[in-house]
Design a protein around this motif. Structure first.
Motif, short mmCIF file in Angstrom:
data_model
loop_
_atom_site.label_atom_id
_atom_site.label_comp_id
_atom_site.label_asym_id
_atom_site.label_seq_id
_atom_site.Cartn_x
_atom_site.Cartn_y
_atom_site.Cartn_z
N VAL A 1 17.78 -3.66 12.36
CA VAL A 1 17.05 -3.49 10.91
C VAL A 1 17.80 -2.89 9.76
O VAL A 1 17.94 -3.32 8.64
CB VAL A 1 15.61 -3.02 11.15
N LEU A 2 18.47 -1.86 9.96
CA LEU A 2 19.15 -1.03 9.02
C LEU A 2 20.51 -1.63 8.78
O LEU A 2 21.27 -0.82 7.81
CB LEU A 2 19.07 0.42 9.26
N GLU A 3 21.21 -2.42 9.26
CA GLU A 3 22.40 -2.97 9.28
C GLU A 3 22.78 -2.98 7.76
O GLU A 3 21.91 -4.07 7.08
CB GLU A 3 22.80 -4.05 10.21
N GLY A 4 24.07 -2.69 7.44
CA GLY A 4 24.45 -3.11 5.85
C GLY A 4 23.78 -2.37 4.92
O GLY A 4 24.09 -2.09 3.76
N THR A 5 22.75 -1.23 5.22
CA THR A 5 22.01 -0.26 4.38
C THR A 5 22.57 0.85 4.12
O THR A 5 22.58 1.77 3.18
CB THR A 5 20.61 -0.27 4.71
N GLY A 6 23.57 1.32 5.09
CA GLY A 6 24.20 2.58 5.25
C GLY A 6 23.19 3.83 5.64
O GLY A 6 23.67 4.97 5.85
N ALA A 7 21.95 3.27 5.99
CA ALA A 7 20.95 4.36 6.69
C ALA A 7 21.29 4.53 8.03
O ALA A 7 21.74 3.81 8.63
CB ALA A 7 19.56 3.72 6.36
N ASN A 8 21.06 5.81 8.50
CA ASN A 8 21.31 6.03 9.78
C ASN A 8 20.19 6.02 10.74
O ASN A 8 18.80 6.57 10.38
CB ASN A 8 21.88 7.56 9.88
N ALA A 9 20.05 5.30 11.66
CA ALA A 9 18.76 4.72 12.57
C ALA A 9 18.17 5.97 13.33
O ALA A 9 17.10 6.16 13.33
CB ALA A 9 18.98 3.80 13.64
N THR A 10 18.98 7.22 13.38
CA THR A 10 18.62 8.05 13.91
C THR A 10 17.94 8.90 13.24
O THR A 10 16.73 9.45 13.55
CB THR A 10 19.76 9.12 14.65
N VAL A 11 18.26 9.07 11.93
CA VAL A 11 17.40 9.73 10.91
C VAL A 11 16.02 9.29 10.36
O VAL A 11 15.14 9.86 10.48
CB VAL A 11 18.46 9.94 9.59
N VAL A 12 16.16 7.74 10.34
CA VAL A 12 14.92 7.15 10.16
C VAL A 12 14.04 7.05 11.38
O VAL A 12 12.99 7.35 10.89
CB VAL A 12 15.40 5.42 9.82
N LEU A 13 14.22 7.09 12.60
CA LEU A 13 13.50 7.13 13.58
C LEU A 13 12.94 8.57 13.54
O LEU A 13 11.72 8.88 13.88
CB LEU A 13 14.06 6.91 14.88
N ARG B 1 6.96 6.87 1.57
CA ARG B 1 7.48 6.14 0.55
C ARG B 1 8.74 6.79 -0.19
O ARG B 1 9.72 6.05 -0.47
CB ARG B 1 6.45 5.71 -0.58
N ASP B 2 8.54 8.10 -0.51
CA ASP B 2 9.70 8.77 -0.99
C ASP B 2 10.90 8.88 -0.23
O ASP B 2 12.03 8.63 -0.54
CB ASP B 2 9.32 10.61 -1.16
N PHE B 3 10.72 8.88 1.29
CA PHE B 3 11.83 8.79 2.02
C PHE B 3 12.54 7.50 1.89
O PHE B 3 13.92 7.25 1.83
CB PHE B 3 11.46 8.93 3.50
N LEU B 4 11.51 6.23 1.86
CA LEU B 4 12.18 5.00 1.90
C LEU B 4 13.08 4.83 0.45
O LEU B 4 14.17 4.30 0.35
CB LEU B 4 11.23 3.94 1.96
N ASP B 5 12.62 5.46 -0.71
CA ASP B 5 13.12 5.36 -1.94
C ASP B 5 14.40 6.18 -1.69
O ASP B 5 15.38 5.37 -2.48
CB ASP B 5 12.22 6.24 -2.98
N VAL B 6 14.62 6.96 -1.35
CA VAL B 6 15.96 7.95 -1.45
C VAL B 6 16.93 7.21 -0.29
O VAL B 6 17.98 7.07 -0.74
CB VAL B 6 15.57 9.50 -0.95
N THR B 7 16.38 6.57 0.97
CA THR B 7 17.42 6.10 1.85
C THR B 7 17.43 4.82 1.56
O THR B 7 18.69 4.31 1.59
CB THR B 7 16.47 6.11 3.19
N LEU B 8 16.72 3.86 1.16
CA LEU B 8 17.09 2.33 0.89
C LEU B 8 16.88 1.97 -0.47
O LEU B 8 17.06 0.60 -0.57
CB LEU B 8 16.00 1.70 1.94
N GLY B 9 16.17 2.57 -1.54
CA GLY B 9 16.18 2.49 -2.80
C GLY B 9 15.05 1.60 -3.19
O GLY B 9 14.30 1.09 -2.29
#
Length: 193
Positions: free
Chosen positions: A146-158, A185-193
């Motif tokens: 799901v996070l591929e190409g976003t630069g987000a770390n799956a472990t951190v998101v989980l 929502r704030d986390f998604l803003d910072v992590t995924l824009g």
């Protein structure tokens, strides 16, 4: 000849039958409303229209039944993640759909069951053994996709997802719930824009 007290429980016969599936589904609903750690077969059987003897026959042991209940919960969570990915489009949309489903008050019992199993796994005893590890191994690959190409770390998101869900369960609605939803929502803003 009697079985020694420390002998392993008889493995579940895993007989595929409509009655077995109905009893498993009823047990999942029951433990979503009760504390699975203190599950007792007699009250469970009375509530779901069975008997302890039938449950033992179909699931091998109380531990076997609990293992299957936990497996149902993990399977439902993974199916939810896959559905969210199929419906969501972007990583953010997928995670928003996932959050919406997981935080629906209707699913509070399923969340309680998940976290109870996760924490009990730390004791390294049956039927909880490896529940936490299996959950991580099952969640991280699809979340990584799901996070591929976003630069987000799956472990951190989980970790953030589960931490906020646990925080949500710890409080009661109102301002507490809004604080947790805002944090997501704030986390998604910072992590995924």
């Amino acid at each position: 000849m009697s079985t020694p007290a420390n002998a392993p429980s008889r493995p579940s016969p895993r007989r595929p039958s409509p009655r077995r599936e109905d009893l498993l589904a009823a047990t999942v609903r029951y433990v979503a409303e009760h504390n699975v750690s203190d599950l007792s077969l007699r009250p469970l059987a009375a509530e779901i229209g069975s008997s302890p003897r039938v449950l033992l026959y179909l699931f091998g042991s109380k531990e076997g039944l609990v293992r299957e209940v936990l497996a149902v919960g993990r399977t439902e969570q993974l199916a939810l993640l896959e559905r969210s990915a199929a419906q969501g489009g972007s990583a953010r949309e997928t995670l928003e759909l996932l959050w919406e489903w997981l935080t629906d008050p209707e699913h509070r019992g399923a969340l309680r069951l998940f976290f109870e199993g996760y924490v009990r796994a730390f004791g390294r005893s049956e039927p909880w053994l490896d529940f936490g590890t299996a959950s991580l191994e099952e969640w991280l690959p699809p979340l990584g996709r799901v996070l591929e190409g976003t630069g987000a770390n799956a472990t951190v998101v989980l970790a953030v997802l589960r931490g906020l869900l646990l925080d949500l369960l710890a409080g009661e609605g109102g301002a507490h719930a809004e604080r947790v939803h805002t944090a997501w929502r704030d986390f998604l803003d910072v992590t995924l824009g």
